[in-house]
Write an enzyme that holds these catalytic residues in place. Structure first.
Site: not given
Ligand code: PMP
Length: 414
Positions: A131, A208, A211, A234, A372
């Protein structure tokens, strides 16, 4: 904490759904809302909204500062949330830093640990499926320190290319930062192997887990991971709160990320000294109400049972994959043997935006675009994908609705 709905004791989908008021909404011409966008952000159970509401109505005050009763109650509630979050991932309370989200947690490590430890020519090893939140913070600090960002490739089914990982993990690698679960492919990365190989080379690992924590037990001690980041919204919790886990000694050796109230020991114009972790990294009034909500979300997930949720979601993913497999015009991205809860696809040559817009009119909410993860889409050779994602409140009827919606797309798009 108030909890107006009875907690489901075994996995009872109807009971779980009844805890999510949003899911009772009708859209367009009185259609049932089919929410398949939980990988972006999940809906909230009453347990969470009630806990936040009740806290604001009864015990709200600023934390850590007041001697008065309300401030003490608020501090207790805030710190109790930290204890729940710590217990949820097998950490100590002092290893849990509350941040705004995953993004801020990763930026914190990149800026604080990175600025202190990275030297010109040092390497930060990522993967192509990250991401943007786990790419851009590293690019920023690499630019500043002269470090180099490298990325490990994937195989065609979406599994990580471990040969490439082994080749790229070198003597100069200081940090391996990678997703636990891909937000596009659903691939579960072989994190134990990644961590032990990285440690053998003297590199640290940041996972990270945005998910991952919603779909499987993540135990930081068992993993022996150095840093782990995730986001509350999430995990059925509110927005505005995220989590950075760090091994205490690492956190303790890191300089502050931001300066302000609450993170200091003493302040004078001659010089300022800083508190111990986690407070050193929590400058200013924190997200108090949101922390209470996140604590309630952790309780909710533990009450339903993470394993029960995971088994339910695995069944949904299998069912969806099987139903889509018979459609010749659907290309699914990510077929790794270890895959959870996320299903990215393309319908024929149709643009994902058109597919998402038509599906929306049928009541099906899913995500379209690059999620993203632009480098991953470049690697896959596609501009964009549609992504359905599953949570505890989804059922096979939602998958059926998605398939019916795709039939409408075919009719309208030709
Ligand atoms: N890493 C991953 C794998 C994600 O899926 C997401 C959210 N789409 C994020 C980071 C970023 O999360 P946040 O926007 O809450 O900081």
């Amino acid at each position: 904490m108030s909890h107006t709905q009875p907690m489901a004791t075994s996995f009872d989908l109807a009971a779980i759904r009844s805890e999510f008021p949003t899911l009772k909404r009708r859209v367009y011409d009185d259609k049932r809302l089919i929410f398949l966008d939980s990988a972006a952000s999940s809906q909230k159970p009453l347990a969470v909204t009630d806990a936040m509401d009740s806290f604001m109505k009864t015990s709200y005050a600023n934390v850590h500062r007041g001697v008065h009763r309300l401030s003490q109650e608020a501090t207790d509630a805030f710190e109790a949330a930290r204890t729940k979050v710590a217990g949820f991932m097998g950490a100590e309370d002092r290893e849990v830093v509350f941040t705004k989200n995953t993004t801020e947690a990763i930026n914190l490590v990149a800026q604080s640990w990175g600025r202190k430890n990275l030297r010109p020519g040092d390497e930060i090893l990522l993967t192509v499926l990250e991401h943007h939140a786990n790419i851009v913070p590293w690019q920023l600090i690499a630019e500043e320190t002269g470090a180099v960002v490298r990325a490990v490739d994937i195989q065609s089914d979406g599994t990580l290319d471990m040969d490439d990982f082994v080749e790229k993990l070198g003597e100069r690698t200081r940090m391996v930062a990678c997703a636990f679960v891909s937000n596009v492919l659903g691939t579960v990365l072989p994190v134990e192997d990644i961590i032990s190989r990285a440690h053998a080379k003297g590199a640290l690992v940041l996972l990270d887990a945005s998910q991952a924590v919603t779909h499987r037990r993540v135990d930081v001690r068992a993993l022996d991971v150095d840093f782990l980041a995730w986001t509350g919204h999430k995990l059925y919790g509110p927005t505005g709160i995220g989590v950075l886990y760090g091994k205490y000694d690492l956190l303790d050796a890191m300089p502050p990320y931001q300066g302000g109230g609450d993170m200091i020991d003493t302040v004078s114009f001659a010089g300022t000294t800083f508190r111990e972790p986690p407070f050193r990294f929590e400058a200013g009034t924190p997200a108090i109400v949101e922390a209470v909500g996140l604590g309630a979300a952790v309780d909710w997930v533990e009450g339903v049972g993470l394993q029960a949720i995971a088994a339910h979601e695995a069944d949904l993913l299998d069912y969806a994959m099987q139903r889509l497999a018979v459609s010749n015009d659907v290309r699914v991205f990510g077929t790794a043997p270890e895959k959870v809860s996320v299903l990215a696809f393309q319908l024929g040559e149709h643009h994902a935006n058109d597919v998402g817009t038509i599906l929306d009119r049928t009541g099906v909410a899913l995500r379209v675009g690059q999620h993203c993860a632009e480098p991953l889409h470049d690697r896959l050779g596609v501009h964009s994908t549609a992504r359905a994602s599953f949570a505890a409140y989804n059922g096979r009827d939602d998958v059926d609705a998605l398939l019916d919606g795709l039939a409408v797309c075919r009719e309208l798009l030709g």
